[in-house]
Scaffold this active site. Structure first.
Site, PDB file in Angstrom:
ATOM      1  CB  SER A  39      -0.946   0.014   1.209  1.00  0.00           C
ATOM      2  OG  SER A  39      -0.208  -0.135   2.413  1.00  0.00           O
ATOM      3  N   GLY A  76      -2.305  -4.049   0.700  1.00  0.00           N
ATOM      4  CA  GLY A  76      -2.520  -5.281   1.444  1.00  0.00           C
ATOM      5  C   GLY A  76      -1.537  -6.370   1.097  1.00  0.00           C
ATOM      6  CG  ASN A 104       0.812  -5.140   4.763  1.00  0.00           C
ATOM      7  OD1 ASN A 104       0.639  -4.307   5.644  1.00  0.00           O
ATOM      8  ND2 ASN A 104       0.510  -4.905   3.506  1.00  0.00           N
ATOM      9  CG  ASP A 187      -4.149   4.983   7.970  1.00  0.00           C
ATOM     10  OD1 ASP A 187      -3.240   5.838   8.002  1.00  0.00           O
ATOM     11  OD2 ASP A 187      -4.332   4.241   6.986  1.00  0.00           O
ATOM     12  CG  HIS A 190      -1.794   3.522   4.588  1.00  0.00           C
ATOM     13  ND1 HIS A 190      -2.686   2.988   5.480  1.00  0.00           N
ATOM     14  CD2 HIS A 190      -1.209   2.483   3.943  1.00  0.00           C
ATOM     15  CE1 HIS A 190      -2.649   1.665   5.378  1.00  0.00           C
ATOM     16  NE2 HIS A 190      -1.756   1.337   4.462  1.00  0.00           N
TER      17      HIS A 190
END
Length: 231
Positions: A39, A76, A104, A187, A190
């Protein structure tokens, strides 16, 4: 933010088709920079044109360097999913390979040895098809770097991979961005548009000299046999 919260936000999948940007219309003789990430490279919740791979193209143009930039990143993405989708991208010639995966996996608690093995497999597969390509590895860190064995091992992994593969290393892709609410989405994970500009600068510091070297390498040419003598 705890790891579970980070996981829920980071593994959201927002798949995009690979984006190809070229510095001019005729890309048949152009060299290619291939970005393979998650991402952070995909530009989570942003337009692809606002993510750092597209911003690198602007820097290449300003430097008079003609490359196409292929962004095959996927939000993701993990090293395992990267290995699964990699073969579809190996038909193209790659001159510079920017690899940005692994964070991730860490949020999922995948053992560092397995993450490193998967990244090495990705490098090996791309290098088999492109033995002369240059490699840039985008390093990542977990919050509270050095706080425990897993976190410190993860932080060292990228430098070790770079040394093993004679690759250039971006020590920390999110340098100057991580944790800054002004440079991240709500968030806090990001990068926003401003944050992506800093990511582009972080990568460009490493990429620029490599791109100049690669641009000056001659493209392969076919040898023309000399005409045979008349009898």
């Amino acid at each position: 933010m705890n790891r579970l919260g980070a996981l829920l936000l980071c593994v959201l999948a927002m798949a995009h088709s690979p984006t190809v940007h070229a510095a001019r219309d005729d890309s048949s003789l152009m060299k290619t920079i291939f970005v393979f990430g998650d991402s952070l490279s995909d530009g989570f919740q942003l337009k692809r044109s606002q993510a750092y791979p597209a911003l690198l193209l602007n820097k290449l143009r300003a430097a008079g360097l003609e490359f196409e930039v292929v962004n095959a990143s996927q939000s993701g993405g993990t090293t395992t999913s990267g290995l699964a989708r990699l073969p579809a991208h190996l038909k193209r010639k790659i001159d510079i390979f920017i690899l940005e995966l692994g964070i991730n996996d860490a949020f999922l608690g995948v053992p560092v040895d397995q993450i490193e093995a998967n990244l090495q497999s990705i490098i090996d597969e791309v290098k088999t098809r492109n033995p002369n390509m240059r490699i840039v590895i985008a390093g990542m860190q977990l919050p509270n770097y050095g706080a425990d064995d897993y976190i410190s091992a993860f932080g060292r992994m990228y430098a070790e991979l770079a040394a093993k593969n004679h690759a250039a290393l971006v020590p920390y892709l999110l340098e100057g961005v991580a944790g800054d609410p002004l440079l991240n989405l709500l968030d806090r994970i990001h990068p926003n548009i401003a944050g992506q500009k800093i990511l582009a600068a972080n990568v460009w510091r490493v990429l620029e000299s490599i791109a100049r070297e690669v641009a000056n390498e001659r493209l392969p040419t076919q040898s023309i046999p000399s005409p045979s003598s008349s009898p």
